[in-house]
Design an enzyme around this catalytic site. Structure first.
Site, short mmCIF file in Angstrom:
data_model
loop_
_atom_site.label_atom_id
_atom_site.label_comp_id
_atom_site.label_asym_id
_atom_site.label_seq_id
_atom_site.Cartn_x
_atom_site.Cartn_y
_atom_site.Cartn_z
N ASP A 198 -7.91 -5.23 -0.15
CA ASP A 198 -8.39 -6.12 -1.22
C ASP A 198 -8.05 -7.58 -0.99
O ASP A 198 -8.53 -8.46 -1.72
CB ASP A 198 -7.79 -5.67 -2.56
N HIS A 210 0.85 -1.20 0.00
CA HIS A 210 0.00 0.00 0.00
C HIS A 210 0.89 1.24 0.00
O HIS A 210 1.93 1.25 0.63
CB HIS A 210 -0.90 0.02 1.26
C1 SDX Z 1 -6.20 0.03 -3.05
O1 SDX Z 1 -4.28 4.51 -2.22
C2 SDX Z 1 -5.22 3.93 -1.60
O2 SDX Z 1 -5.63 4.30 -0.52
C3 SDX Z 1 -5.84 2.74 -2.36
C4 SDX Z 1 -6.85 1.95 -1.57
C5 SDX Z 1 -8.12 2.77 -1.32
O3 SDX Z 1 -8.84 2.44 -0.36
O4 SDX Z 1 -8.42 3.65 -2.14
O5 SDX Z 1 -6.32 1.54 -0.33
C6 SDX Z 1 -7.32 0.71 -2.35
O6 SDX Z 1 -5.97 0.30 -4.20
C7 SDX Z 1 -5.33 -0.97 -2.30
C8 SDX Z 1 -4.12 -1.47 -3.14
C9 SDX Z 1 -4.62 -2.57 -4.08
N1 SDX Z 1 -3.57 -2.92 -5.06
C10 SDX Z 1 -2.94 -4.11 -5.01
O7 SDX Z 1 -3.13 -4.96 -4.14
C11 SDX Z 1 -1.98 -4.34 -6.17
C12 SDX Z 1 -0.65 -4.85 -5.62
N2 SDX Z 1 -0.01 -3.79 -4.86
C13 SDX Z 1 0.93 -2.98 -5.54
O8 SDX Z 1 0.85 -2.85 -6.92
C14 SDX Z 1 1.46 -1.78 -4.77
O9 SDX Z 1 1.74 -2.20 -3.50
C15 SDX Z 1 0.59 -0.54 -4.68
C16 SDX Z 1 0.12 -0.10 -6.04
C17 SDX Z 1 -0.58 -0.78 -3.81
C18 SDX Z 1 1.43 0.57 -4.06
O10 SDX Z 1 2.47 0.84 -4.93
P1 SDX Z 1 3.62 1.92 -4.59
O11 SDX Z 1 3.34 2.64 -3.32
O12 SDX Z 1 3.84 2.73 -5.83
O13 SDX Z 1 4.82 1.02 -4.26
P2 SDX Z 1 5.83 0.52 -5.33
O14 SDX Z 1 5.11 -0.01 -6.53
O15 SDX Z 1 6.84 1.60 -5.52
O16 SDX Z 1 6.47 -0.72 -4.55
C19 SDX Z 1 7.48 -0.53 -3.58
C20 SDX Z 1 8.31 -1.79 -3.69
C21 SDX Z 1 8.75 -2.09 -5.12
O17 SDX Z 1 9.93 -2.85 -5.05
P3 SDX Z 1 11.35 -2.04 -5.15
O18 SDX Z 1 11.28 -1.22 -6.44
O19 SDX Z 1 11.43 -1.17 -3.90
O20 SDX Z 1 12.40 -3.12 -5.19
O21 SDX Z 1 7.52 -2.93 -3.29
C22 SDX Z 1 7.34 -3.80 -4.40
C23 SDX Z 1 7.66 -3.01 -5.65
O22 SDX Z 1 8.13 -3.86 -6.68
N3 SDX Z 1 5.94 -4.21 -4.35
C24 SDX Z 1 5.49 -5.44 -4.52
C25 SDX Z 1 4.09 -5.37 -4.31
N4 SDX Z 1 3.75 -4.12 -4.03
C26 SDX Z 1 4.89 -3.39 -4.07
N5 SDX Z 1 6.12 -6.59 -4.81
C27 SDX Z 1 5.36 -7.68 -4.90
N6 SDX Z 1 4.00 -7.71 -4.70
C28 SDX Z 1 3.36 -6.56 -4.41
N7 SDX Z 1 2.03 -6.57 -4.22
#
Ligand code: SDX
Length: 393
Positions: free
Chosen positions: A328, A271
């Site tokens: 989720d 998140h």
């Molecule tokens: C919602 O914003 C909100 O409030 C949203 C929400 C709401 O109520 O409105 O809470 C609802 O959208 C919840 C999130 C649902 N999405 C998912 O479950 C999809 C999977 N999660 C990710 O795609 C990700 O965690 C996000 C999109 C939720 C957040 O992305 P960020 O903050 O841009 O973080 P990032 O992509 O920069 O990740 C940071 C690191 C990265 O690795 P590094 O580059 O540091 O090596 O964490 C890794 C990412 O690759 N990473 C994951 C991951 N999520 C982040 N690796 C594996 N699996 C994951 N799910």
């Protein structure tokens, strides 16, 4: 030109506005709506009561709630001409595509919606959105089943009305199970607002140009559909099903998620704001156990979810990146237990988030916020002379 502009991709460190609606503390895992904790609201309130709180700023008195609920119950019918638009969709149309289209079409059926509306006119549009979204949402499900759509029943409360429109058939009376209706209320409360997330920021940005409320909300539905945002709840169940089909090998999927070249992410994990357990996930995880026990359902996918969560929480890759289950991760397991099909999960998120979008849109307009128009740093071609086509190589 780059003197005064700082680029902040994804606005990770940018505050877009001041807001009095929802408070998040990502480190402590706190979520409050207008000062009330979601733990209290999820236990003691109803979704419609929370919708009132978010939109008008206070918990309603009995009289205020009765008026609000009466207004909604008497606006649930959708213009029959919208059925013609609806009939044009292919049977396998994704319900989110249908929902965003029909909500946008509401601006055609209520052309008086514009920036000059009085507070009373805006209030009527707000009631129409809250009242008609469930009706529209259930249509696409009924069509996908080849079943006749159901009309709203004014004697039913909000959640019971939705469930009746979803599952009632001309061949048999549908009785709403209070366990199901209570679980739906709780889920919708937990999705109702979340400060400046992607879809809410979209609603505010579109509304900042003084576009009408229907068009603004429709843009929020489109943003929510993305698999990184609200679309994740559908992705989670599909991921858990794939793991089950794959012999329940959760470690294989954890390893894939750690290998960036795989392009695979563990949906339902991570998140932007919560760097600890998403407080909503904590409540939903408990509710999932509770609802499945009460309904006597043994869903093997729940076991896989718990196994995946445990493995990830013990894995350095996830611990270092503070990746915890988000809202989720478990919600789809409850929706499934309630009989809601996977491709309707994000529609459920939209129904829950609607009062939050409305409250944020209203606050942006009442505060007379300027049109949103960020700048950029240009990285394209330097100035060059035009070359006639005949001379191009
Ligand atoms: C919602 O914003 C909100 O409030 C949203 C929400 C709401 O109520 O409105 O809470 C609802 O959208 C919840 C999130 C649902 N999405 C998912 O479950 C999809 C999977 N999660 C990710 O795609 C990700 O965690 C996000 C999109 C939720 C957040 O992305 P960020 O903050 O841009 O973080 P990032 O992509 O920069 O990740 C940071 C690191 C990265 O690795 P590094 O580059 O540091 O090596 O964490 C890794 C990412 O690759 N990473 C994951 C991951 N999520 C982040 N690796 C594996 N699996 C994951 N799910």
């Amino acid at each position: 030109q780059t003197g005064y502009i700082t680029i902040d991709p994804g606005y990770k460190n940018t505050g877009a506005t001041k807001s009095a609606i929802t408070f998040l503390d990502g480190e402590e895992g706190v979520l409050n709506y207008r000062g009330y904790s979601i733990e209290d609201l999820a236990e003691k309130s109803s979704f419609l009561e929370v919708a009132y709180l978010l939109i008008y700023g206070e918990l309603p008195t009995e009289k205020q709630f009765a008026e609000f609920e009466h207004e909604i119950r008497t606006h649930t019918l959708v213009n029959e001409d919208m059925r013609k638009i609806f009939e044009g969709f292919p049977v396998n149309a994704h319900p989110m595509g249908v929902l965003s289209s029909l909500v946008s079409a509401m601006s055609a059926f209520y052309p008086d919606a514009n920036a000059q509306n009085s507070e009373a006119e805006t209030q009527l549009h707000i009631i129409r959105l809250l009242a008609k979204l469930p009706t529209i949402a259930t249509w696409s499900y009924k069509k996908s089943q080849g079943h006749p759509v159901n009309y709203p029943q004014n004697e039913l409360d909000y959640c019971s009305n939705f469930l009746n429109m979803m599952f009632s058939l001309p061949v048999a009376k549908y009785n709403v199970d209070p366990v199901v209706s209570a679980a739906l209320n709780k889920l919708l409360i937990l999705h109702a607002d979340h400060e400046q997330n992607c879809s809410t920021s979209t609603v505010r940005l579109v509304g900042s140009s003084h576009a009408n409320i229907f068009s603004s909300i429709s843009s929020g539905i489109s943003a929510l559909w993305g698999p990184l945002h609200g679309g994740a709840n559908q992705e989670v169940i599909e991921m858990l099903e794939a793991i089950k089909a794959d012999g329940g090998d959760t470690q294989k999927y954890i390893n894939m998620a750690k290998d960036k070249s795989s392009g695979f992410r563990l949906f339902g994990f991570g998140h932007r704001v919560y760097k600890n357990f998403d407080p909503r996930a904590r409540i939903i995880k408990k509710a999932a156990d509770d609802v499945l026990n009460k309904l006597g359902i043994n869903d093997p996918v729940l076991e896989i979810a718990q196994k995946l969560e445990k493995a990830a929480l013990e894995d350095d890759y996830f611990v270092q990146r503070k990746l915890y289950p988000n809202v989720d991760f478990y919600s789809g397991i409850i929706y499934r237990a309630l009989g809601i099909p996977t491709n309707m999960f994000t529609v459920m998120f939209a129904i829950g988030r609607l009062p939050g979008w409305i409250a944020q849109w209203k606050e942006m307009r009442v505060n007379k916020e300027p049109i949103g128009r960020p700048r950029q740093i240009y990285t394209g071609a330097p100035k060059r002379d035009f070359v006639p086509m005949s001379e191009r190589k």
